[in-house]
Design an enzyme around this catalytic site. Structure first.
Site, PDB file in Angstrom:
ATOM      1  N   LYS A   1       0.870  -1.359  -0.010  1.00  0.00           N
ATOM      2  CA  LYS A   1       0.040   0.021  -0.095  1.00  0.00           C
ATOM      3  C   LYS A   1       0.832   1.169   0.146  1.00  0.00           C
ATOM      4  CE  LYS A   1       1.022   1.343   4.359  1.00  0.00           C
ATOM      5  NZ  LYS A   1       1.781   2.493   4.915  1.00  0.00           N
TER       6      LYS A   1
ATOM      7  N   ASP B   1      -2.476  -1.900  10.352  1.00  0.00           N
ATOM      8  CA  ASP B   1      -2.512  -1.649   8.860  1.00  0.00           C
ATOM      9  C   ASP B   1      -3.051  -2.998   8.207  1.00  0.00           C
ATOM     10  OD1 ASP B   1      -1.418   0.705   8.763  1.00  0.00           O
ATOM     11  OD2 ASP B   1       0.444   0.057   8.098  1.00  0.00           O
TER      12      ASP B   1
END
Ligand code: ATP
Length: 299
Positions: free
Chosen positions: A10, A137
């Protein structure tokens, strides 16, 4: 019988960080975009829990029970009363300690792979709950696409994305520890008023439109000054990418990977070439997003 799950890295297109809370965590407004750089985690039944890793950064990956893939397998096994007797193999392409959530990605991938192997019947909500316990995350790595994370970043709202964004990533010669970057953020914030973190509406609109120029104008990373303070050489990498025509240049998450937005694949390739030639980074990769979240590719 084994199961392989592919999982993306990401980039944070917005990372707004609030003041340190009494528990030491920070409230965030964190806009995640999954990009097409992938790890693959393969889970195979074995006599006991074992982790192996292959790839250019494999030497930096812990192979004991601190590995997020191992922690994910153990968490699922405990909840569903299974034995975590599996071999987890990580084919690692996401840079380690690069601010691209590589460890979190492996946690989400291992969770999904073990879930498929064991046939636990866990709901998506249950898997997301385990992900949130593993790390801020990790839920996004399962979901992919684009999402706004609030709280510690783990409360997710999926976001609409109206096009493909082309990125160049420059990996640095050493890693940066995420907790160290947050400590530096706190040090730099001392005596200052830190505003509540809120998502930028301009940024959400730019994502929804798929407009790279509007996205470039709206990206922000509150951790960037802290990352640059701990790793001043990154300023040279950012400058090299800007000089090569990047629409914007920013530190990815807590760094030290730097991210450069391009209008299309041709300019991304040109920026990548210029960054390679600049001698300001270790490796350079291009990848586009949004990419799908953790996905079973072989079972
Ligand atoms: P984030 O973007 O979520 O802050 P990061 O990309 O900066 O994370 P990671 O690659 O996730 O950092 O690794 C951070 C540390 O976590 C590593 O230095 C390593 O010691 C540990 N770690 C645990 N499990 C893994 C894993 N599967 N892959 C990589 N590192 C792992």
């Amino acid at each position: 019988m084994s199961v392989t799950v592919r999982v993306p890295a990401k980039v944070n297109v917005q990372l707004a960080v609030g003041a340190a809370r009494p528990d030491g965590f920070h409230d965030l407004a964190n806009v995640f975009l999954a990009v097409g750089l992938y790890d693959e985690v393969t889970v195979t039944p074995a006599d006991g829990l074992r982790v192996t890793c292959a790839g250019p950064d494999a030497g930096q990956v812990p192979l004991d029970r601190t590995n997020l893939a191992a922690r994910a397998a153990l968490a699922l096994a405990e909840r569903y009363d299974r034995s975590a007797a599996v071999h987890l193999h990580i084919a690692k392409d996401i840079p380690v300690a690069g601010g691209m959530a590589g460890g979190s990605a492996d946690g989400a991938a291992a969770l999904l792979a073990c879930d498929a192997l064991w046939g636990t019947g866990a709901s998506r909500a249950e898997l997301l709950e385990i992900c949130a316990e593993l790390g801020s995350d990790v839920p996004f790595s399962l979901v992919g696409g684009a999402a706004l994370g609030t709280g510690r970043g783990e409360k997710l709202r999926p976001l609409e994305v109206g096009g493909t964004f082309h990125w160049v990533f420059a990996m640095a010669g050493r890693g940066l520890s995420t907790p160290a970057v947050f400590r530096e953020f706190d040090r730099l914030a001392e005596g200052r008023d830190v505003p509540e973190p809120v998502a930028s509406q301009d940024l959400l609109d730019a994502l929804a439109k798929g407009d790279p120029d509007a996205l470039a104008a709206a990206v922000s990373n509150d951790l960037q000054p802290a990352a640059l303070s701990l790793f001043p050489e990154l300023a040279g990498t950012l400058a090299a990418g800007r000089a090569a025509g990047a629409l914007t240049a920013l530190v990815s998450g807590s760094g030290p990977t730097t991210a450069f937005l391009a209008r299309e694949t041709e300019s991304a390739a040109r920026i990548a070439e210029a960054l390679r030639a600049s001698g300001t980074c270790r490796t350079v990769r291009t990848a586009s997003g949004p990419a799908p979240g953790a996905t079973v590719v072989f079972a």
